[in-house]
Enzyme design. Sequence first.
Site, mmCIF file in Angstrom:
data_model
loop_
_atom_site.group_PDB
_atom_site.id
_atom_site.type_symbol
_atom_site.label_atom_id
_atom_site.label_comp_id
_atom_site.label_asym_id
_atom_site.label_seq_id
_atom_site.Cartn_x
_atom_site.Cartn_y
_atom_site.Cartn_z
ATOM 1 N N ASP A 444 36.908 39.519 36.525
ATOM 2 C CA ASP A 444 36.483 38.496 37.469
ATOM 3 C C ASP A 444 37.238 38.727 38.774
ATOM 4 O O ASP A 444 38.462 38.569 38.834
ATOM 5 C CB ASP A 444 36.799 37.112 36.885
ATOM 6 C CG ASP A 444 36.266 35.973 37.734
ATOM 7 O OD1 ASP A 444 36.000 36.185 38.933
ATOM 8 O OD2 ASP A 444 36.118 34.849 37.191
ATOM 9 N N HIS A 445 36.494 39.067 39.824
ATOM 10 C CA HIS A 445 37.140 39.423 41.094
ATOM 11 C C HIS A 445 37.789 38.216 41.760
ATOM 12 O O HIS A 445 38.528 38.366 42.744
ATOM 13 C CB HIS A 445 36.124 40.056 42.041
ATOM 14 C CG HIS A 445 36.658 41.252 42.767
ATOM 15 N ND1 HIS A 445 37.880 41.241 43.401
ATOM 16 C CD2 HIS A 445 36.142 42.494 42.957
ATOM 17 C CE1 HIS A 445 38.091 42.425 43.957
ATOM 18 N NE2 HIS A 445 37.058 43.205 43.694
ATOM 19 N N ARG A 446 37.543 37.020 41.240
ATOM 20 C CA ARG A 446 38.202 35.838 41.806
ATOM 21 C C ARG A 446 39.661 35.747 41.378
ATOM 22 O O ARG A 446 40.482 35.172 42.096
ATOM 23 C CB ARG A 446 37.461 34.563 41.376
ATOM 24 C CG ARG A 446 36.036 34.447 41.888
ATOM 25 C CD ARG A 446 35.339 33.246 41.263
ATOM 26 N NE ARG A 446 35.218 33.372 39.807
ATOM 27 C CZ ARG A 446 34.665 32.450 39.019
ATOM 28 N NH1 ARG A 446 34.179 31.321 39.554
ATOM 29 N NH2 ARG A 446 34.587 32.635 37.711
#
Length: 474
Positions: A444-446
């Site tokens: 998850d790039h968040r």
Amino acid sequence: MAQVLEFKLPDLGEGLTEAEIVRWLVEVGDVVAIDQPVVEVETAKAMVEVPCPYGGVVTARFGEEGSELPVGAPLLTVAVGATDASSAAPASPADGESSGGSGNVLVGYGTGAPAARRRRIRPERNTASATTAAPAAPAAVSAPSRPAPVAVAVGEVNGRQGPVAVVSPLVRRLARQHEIDLRGLTGSGPDGLILRADVDSAIRQAGQATEAATRTAAEPVVAEASTAVASPAIASPAASATAERIPLRGVRGAVADKLSRSRSEIPDATCWVDADATELMAARAAMNAASGPSGGPKVSVLALLARICTAALARYPELNSTVDTAARDIVRLPGVHLGFAAQTERGLVVPVVRDAHTRNAESIGAEIARLTELARTGKLSPAQLTGGTFTLNNYGVFGVDGSTPIINHPEAAMLGVGRIMPKPWVHHGELAVRQVVQLSLTFDHRVCDGGTAGGFLRYVADCVEQPAVLLRTL
């Protein structure tokens, strides 16, 4: 004097709203003990046995094997205090009555009373059918004879007010999404209860009606075209074929919902690397050889990879987290509950190894073996399939090298492992045949950037290539 109590399908937890009846464990006329399992159901999470909170004689069952019931729908009725079939008359229990039962309706809870041996009560001749109700009660039994009322949800349906015989909020939401008026449907459930299958049927009929209307509007154009062509029409073999429809429910439906949610909510990215697993395979062989012929279970490759994952997550805790979208917070989780993908006859499931960060490779391997056996037999509980913080997916067992895994929502990452196979590899400056594996990490790039994800994957690859690296964390 007998009192007939109604037992409804209980809330099985984890947000489940419906279950499919797989196998009845009792017949009408059977004597059941308090908290004795009476039916085996399949939910979107697992196969579970449902215990009945009442002890007495089964007077009615609701639902055939293979049918789907919403939570709160009548499951069966039990005559409490009846000693034979003649005193087990159907009746409607008052709300809140729990006489003769444990009062516990959740799976896994009960009074702990010993299960009595089930015995069959044979009804007298010229009585009602045993598949629907027990024989009528004598005049001495004062239980009311009205049927149990069906649960009715009162609220707005497609913009209009009115009572609707439907329990499941999932069914109501599905009807709203497809603009189906529930008040126009005839429910196939007990006492006219509207089930999901009824709404699905209405959706299909609405689609067929729209398709027919479109086809009718296009007929004049088709007629003109056919007049201009002299040659006879040749029917296509595919035109007469009927497409097969497979309902997305149970485990398959739950997987579909979770994967769709993952892709719609999580901005995922994937990185991958090839690693030389020759030393890892040699280390595994040495471990198993040291245990001897009867030294306990063998350490699997999956167990070693799981131990490597827990060590990597200790270094990169960003990937052992989840995102609270409502609060816009990244929540870093204190422990590692490691899920692993397992393919079963019922579909793909992800059992969870609890507190994997506190276990060594041998302990993780034993727990993986235990959970895999439960998955194979369909006996995993919902609790054993939820609560994971990171997932390991060994798709190499299918004979493939690589993949881009979809994150198991609401987790933040998944490590994928391809098959380990001999390949040409430059080793110590020379070309050699080595055992090579492809590792892929979807994250998850968040929760992190590529540097963190790359660092995690590189550490995993280093441990695969040089298992001694793990000694620093053991």
